[in-house]
Design a protein around this motif. Structure first.
Motif, PDB file in Angstrom:
ATOM      1  N   MET A   1      26.460  -1.654  -1.477  1.00 62.61           N
ATOM      2  CA  MET A   1      25.798  -0.362  -1.372  1.00 62.61           C
ATOM      3  C   MET A   1      24.510  -0.324  -2.208  1.00 62.61           C
ATOM      4  N   LYS A   2      24.523  -0.945  -3.395  1.00 64.85           N
ATOM      5  CA  LYS A   2      23.314  -0.966  -4.223  1.00 64.85           C
ATOM      6  C   LYS A   2      22.173  -1.664  -3.503  1.00 64.85           C
ATOM      7  N   GLU A   3      22.486  -2.750  -2.816  1.00 67.24           N
ATOM      8  CA  GLU A   3      21.453  -3.468  -2.065  1.00 67.24           C
ATOM      9  C   GLU A   3      20.927  -2.606  -0.923  1.00 67.24           C
ATOM     10  N   ARG A   4      21.822  -1.904  -0.247  1.00 63.97           N
ATOM     11  CA  ARG A   4      21.389  -1.024   0.830  1.00 63.97           C
ATOM     12  C   ARG A   4      20.489   0.084   0.294  1.00 63.97           C
ATOM     13  N   ILE A   5      20.830   0.626  -0.860  1.00 66.70           N
ATOM     14  CA  ILE A   5      20.023   1.687  -1.469  1.00 66.70           C
ATOM     15  C   ILE A   5      18.634   1.166  -1.795  1.00 66.70           C
ATOM     16  N   ARG A   6      18.554  -0.021  -2.369  1.00 66.23           N
ATOM     17  CA  ARG A   6      17.242  -0.589  -2.704  1.00 66.23           C
ATOM     18  C   ARG A   6      16.416  -0.835  -1.437  1.00 66.23           C
ATOM     19  N   GLN A   7      17.068  -1.261  -0.367  1.00 69.76           N
ATOM     20  CA  GLN A   7      16.359  -1.459   0.900  1.00 69.76           C
ATOM     21  C   GLN A   7      15.814  -0.135   1.437  1.00 69.76           C
ATOM     22  N   GLU A   8      16.619   0.912   1.338  1.00 73.66           N
ATOM     23  CA  GLU A   8      16.173   2.232   1.789  1.00 73.66           C
ATOM     24  C   GLU A   8      14.970   2.700   0.974  1.00 73.66           C
ATOM     25  N   LEU A   9      14.987   2.466  -0.333  1.00 73.18           N
ATOM     26  CA  LEU A   9      13.873   2.867  -1.190  1.00 73.18           C
ATOM     27  C   LEU A   9      12.610   2.093  -0.833  1.00 73.18           C
ATOM     28  N   ASN A  10      12.751   0.807  -0.533  1.00 74.27           N
ATOM     29  CA  ASN A  10      11.596   0.007  -0.105  1.00 74.27           C
ATOM     30  C   ASN A  10      10.999   0.551   1.191  1.00 74.27           C
ATOM     31  N   GLU A  11      11.864   0.951   2.119  1.00 75.35           N
ATOM     32  CA  GLU A  11      11.395   1.511   3.381  1.00 75.35           C
ATOM     33  C   GLU A  11      10.675   2.837   3.168  1.00 75.35           C
ATOM     34  N   ILE A  12      11.156   3.636   2.243  1.00 76.25           N
ATOM     35  CA  ILE A  12      10.500   4.911   1.934  1.00 76.25           C
ATOM     36  C   ILE A  12       9.082   4.659   1.436  1.00 76.25           C
ATOM     37  N   GLU A  13       8.910   3.699   0.543  1.00 79.15           N
ATOM     38  CA  GLU A  13       7.574   3.385   0.031  1.00 79.15           C
ATOM     39  C   GLU A  13       6.632   2.998   1.173  1.00 79.15           C
ATOM     40  N   LYS A  14       7.119   2.198   2.105  1.00 79.75           N
ATOM     41  CA  LYS A  14       6.286   1.750   3.219  1.00 79.75           C
ATOM     42  C   LYS A  14       5.981   2.889   4.191  1.00 79.75           C
ATOM     43  N   ASN A  15       7.008   3.648   4.555  1.00 78.64           N
ATOM     44  CA  ASN A  15       6.850   4.663   5.591  1.00 78.64           C
ATOM     45  C   ASN A  15       6.059   5.875   5.125  1.00 78.64           C
ATOM     46  N   PHE A  16       6.157   6.210   3.844  1.00 82.34           N
ATOM     47  CA  PHE A  16       5.476   7.399   3.343  1.00 82.34           C
ATOM     48  C   PHE A  16       4.249   7.062   2.505  1.00 82.34           C
ATOM     49  N   ASP A  17       3.965   5.778   2.317  1.00 81.26           N
ATOM     50  CA  ASP A  17       2.803   5.316   1.556  1.00 81.26           C
ATOM     51  C   ASP A  17       2.812   5.903   0.142  1.00 81.26           C
ATOM     52  N   VAL A  18       3.921   5.702  -0.551  1.00 85.68           N
ATOM     53  CA  VAL A  18       4.098   6.206  -1.914  1.00 85.68           C
ATOM     54  C   VAL A  18       4.596   5.072  -2.796  1.00 85.68           C
ATOM     55  N   LYS A  19       4.607   5.330  -4.092  1.00 86.60           N
ATOM     56  CA  LYS A  19       5.284   4.456  -5.034  1.00 86.60           C
ATOM     57  C   LYS A  19       6.442   5.226  -5.654  1.00 86.60           C
ATOM     58  N   ILE A  20       7.620   4.634  -5.629  1.00 92.19           N
ATOM     59  CA  ILE A  20       8.772   5.240  -6.293  1.00 92.19           C
ATOM     60  C   ILE A  20       8.747   4.836  -7.762  1.00 92.19           C
ATOM     61  N   LEU A  21       8.854   5.829  -8.615  1.00 94.81           N
ATOM     62  CA  LEU A  21       8.795   5.606 -10.060  1.00 94.81           C
ATOM     63  C   LEU A  21      10.176   5.412 -10.661  1.00 94.81           C
ATOM     64  N   TYR A  22      11.157   6.069 -10.044  1.00 98.13           N
ATOM     65  CA  TYR A  22      12.493   6.098 -10.644  1.00 98.13           C
ATOM     66  C   TYR A  22      13.476   6.508  -9.571  1.00 98.13           C
ATOM     67  N   ALA A  23      14.638   5.878  -9.552  1.00 97.13           N
ATOM     68  CA  ALA A  23      15.702   6.250  -8.614  1.00 97.13           C
ATOM     69  C   ALA A  23      17.049   6.089  -9.302  1.00 97.13           C
ATOM     70  N   CYS A  24      17.931   7.039  -9.080  1.00 91.43           N
ATOM     71  CA  CYS A  24      19.217   7.036  -9.776  1.00 91.43           C
ATOM     72  C   CYS A  24      20.292   7.657  -8.896  1.00 91.43           C
ATOM     73  N   GLU A  25      21.519   7.572  -9.361  1.00 95.08           N
ATOM     74  CA  GLU A  25      22.643   8.279  -8.759  1.00 95.08           C
ATOM     75  C   GLU A  25      22.754   9.648  -9.427  1.00 95.08           C
ATOM     76  N   SER A  26      23.175  10.636  -8.652  1.00 97.77           N
ATOM     77  CA  SER A  26      23.426  11.962  -9.217  1.00 97.77           C
ATOM     78  C   SER A  26      24.781  12.460  -8.716  1.00 97.77           C
ATOM     79  N   GLY A  27      25.245  13.565  -9.282  1.00 96.88           N
ATOM     80  CA  GLY A  27      26.485  14.144  -8.793  1.00 96.88           C
ATOM     81  C   GLY A  27      27.735  13.489  -9.345  1.00 96.88           C
TER      82      GLY A  27
END
Length: 257
Positions: A1-27
């Protein structure tokens, strides 16, 4: 699941043309009462390129992916996060101090942590947690039969309020630490521990008979805390200038190359 999450974050950077600064679990996974089938609630903070900020139009400052099986991903743009930081938003603080960090790049999160004393408003966080507790009690814990799982979701914000009252600092994310520090040994603590064990072992904890000792605790503490909040000062020196500077520094740091 951690690998899948990192892949999703990489796709977000590409699709939205942004840089992710920080990502975590919540809840529940960071609070410490998740079960094996609990969802993953991934939260992140991101920044656009400079030109995005040089516009006369306000734009959407949230990225949300469609919720899939076991995975919920959403994030806040950095200036939105800093405005919530200025308001001492507890959800943001819980992201900052999450025990499960999937990604962290650049210096912004560490700088925000160093600014806590200049920014943190105990009264604002306490009001947020108190309203959360009141909402759960009102919606799920009235009558002879209640939603048992919701006890944990009402107890946790009450314990966070008690922490703020006692220490005037950001409360810890972990439910177990709040429980050990805020509730003395006895019947109440034992009942809460039993609920926690049942939740973590996968029991659904749906409708069931009211646990009177917990309801009595919640009702009395919420009433007491409502009175206490009226005595708290809510003003502090405006941190906006230092947060503006932090934003500009981060923009340069991320996009200078």
């Amino acid at each position: 699941m951690k690998e899948r999450i990192r892949q999703e974050l990489n796709e977000i950077e590409k699709n939205f043309d942004v840089k992710i600064l920080y990502a975590c679990e919540s809840g529940s996974r960071t609070w410490g009462f998740s079960s094996e089938d609990s969802d993953y609630d991934v939260r992140f903070i991101y920044i656009y390129k400079k030109d995005w900020y040089l516009s006369i139009d306000q734009r959407r400052d949230v990225i949300e992916l469609p919720v899939s099986n076991l995975l919920d991903i959403s994030g806040w743009e950095l200036t939105k996060a800093l405005r919530l930081f200025r308001k001492s938003n507890p959800s943001l603080f819980e992201w900052m101090y999450s025990g499960i960090v999937y990604y962290e790049q650049y210096s912004v999160m560490e700088k925000m942590k160093q600014m806590i004393e200049k920014v943190y408003l105990p009264a604002a966080s306490l009001h947020h947690y108190l309203n959360m507790a009141k909402g759960n009690v009102r919606s799920y814990l009235q009558g002879d039969e209640v939603q048992i799982k919701k006890y944990l979701y009402a107890i946790r914000p009450v314990l966070a309020c008690q922490w703020i009252e006692k220490y005037k600092t950001v409360p810890p994310v972990e439910f177990s630490l709040l429980l050990e520090k805020m509730i003395r040994e006895g019947v109440l603590k034992n009942e809460i521990r039993q609920l926690l064990t049942r939740k973590m072992t996968g029991e659904k904890l749906e409708a069931g008979h009211k646990v009177h000792v917990i309801n009595d605790f919640l009702d009395s503490e919420i009433e007491r805390l409502l009175v206490y909040t009226k005595s708290l000062a809510v003003k502090k020196e405006d941190p906006t200038p230092i947060l503006n500077q932090l934003f500009r520094e981060t923009l340069d740091e991320v996009w200078e190359n």
